[in-house]
Design a protein around this motif. Structure first.
Motif, PDB file in Angstrom:
ATOM      1  N   PHE A  17      -9.279   6.375  -8.949  1.00 51.92           N
ATOM      2  CA  PHE A  17      -8.714   4.896  -9.028  1.00 51.92           C
ATOM      3  C   PHE A  17      -9.193   4.280 -10.339  1.00 51.92           C
ATOM      4  O   PHE A  17     -10.356   4.387 -10.687  1.00 51.92           O
ATOM      5  N   LYS A  67      -5.004   8.328   0.161  1.00 51.02           N
ATOM      6  CA  LYS A  67      -3.575   7.968   0.432  1.00 51.02           C
ATOM      7  C   LYS A  67      -3.224   6.724   1.058  1.00 51.02           C
ATOM      8  O   LYS A  67      -1.852   6.370   0.551  1.00 51.02           O
ATOM      9  N   GLU A  79      -2.979   4.406  -2.209  1.00 53.64           N
ATOM     10  CA  GLU A  79      -2.234   4.708  -3.601  1.00 53.64           C
ATOM     11  C   GLU A  79      -1.166   3.846  -3.551  1.00 53.64           C
ATOM     12  O   GLU A  79      -0.007   4.229  -2.830  1.00 53.64           O
ATOM     13  N   ASP A  83      -2.160   4.078 -10.325  1.00 50.95           N
ATOM     14  CA  ASP A  83      -3.412   4.164  -9.429  1.00 50.95           C
ATOM     15  C   ASP A  83      -4.584   3.277  -9.632  1.00 50.95           C
ATOM     16  O   ASP A  83      -5.151   3.276 -10.645  1.00 50.95           O
TER      17      ASP A  83
END
Length: 218
Positions: free
Chosen positions: A136, A207, A210, A215
């Motif tokens: 990230f 997930k 996201e 991201d």
């Protein structure tokens, strides 16, 4: 026989994955030789293993050093912070454990449990923070906050990782033979295999955070 050597054969895919993990493990160990680079190396290891879990990896070496370069500054800062926190916990809690263990009162038993909780939380943040910065885009402060949030927000996954880590530490402390076994396995593929297992869990966790693009965690 030709079917066996077919790259799409599950057995060949498994063998290829093992070789990739061995290569990745060697690169990781080599990159950790200067202690200052352990953070960037751990971040890069997490980056590659998550790609392997998602079947997105192309070139192990190229992907590793790309992440190593991209996250070097941030990972190094976090690594220094974690080293400082670890040193404080070792010096301070080590003395506290010595004093507390000599007491048998209920109060000291509660304090002992709290001290262990502090150590486990610090270890959990360490396990989360480098995969977070490798995957990230966020500030160092936000990465640490996210690591704490995910530690408690995904407690079952955190406990699984702590159990695996605890088992490895137990084997290291159990006897000279088991310690030597851990060292040998770690030198061959241990670090990358454990990172791969953790990345299976991180894949499920990440997930949930996201966005479609880009991201990052807000």
């Amino acid at each position: 026989m030709s079917r066996f050597f077919n790259p799409d054969n599950p057995i060949m895919e498994f063998i290829a994955k093992i070789f990739d993990l061995i290569l990745l493990n060697l690169i990781f160990i080599f990159s950790c030789v200067p202690i200052i680079t352990i953070g960037a190396s751990t971040s890069a290891l997490s980056y590659v293993t998550l790609k392997m879990v998602r079947n997105e990896e192309a070139y192990i070496v190229r992907s590793f050093f790309k992440s190593f370069k991209d996250n070097f500054k941030q990972a190094t800062i976090i690594n220094l912070i974690m080293i400082a926190v670890g040193a404080v916990l070792y010096l301070d809690l080590g003395m506290d454990f010595y004093i507390i263990n000599s007491q048998n009162t209920t109060l000291f038993a509660v304090i002992r449990i709290l001290l262990w909780c502090v150590c486990l939380i610090a270890l959990s943040v360490f396990l989360y923070v480098f995969p977070i910065i490798s995957h990230f885009v966020c500030s160092t402060t936000q990465a640490l906050k996210n690591a704490v949030f995910m530690t408690f927000g995904h407690l079952p996954y955190t406990l699984v990782m702590l159990v695996i880590t605890g088992l490895i530490l137990y084997l290291c402390a159990c006897s000279v033979k088991t310690f030597a076994l851990v060292v040998v396995i770690s030198g061959i593929c241990g670090f990358s295999v454990v990172a791969f297992i953790y990345s299976i869990l991180f894949d499920r966790i990440f997930k949930k955070y996201e966005p479609e693009s880009p991201d990052n965690i807000e």
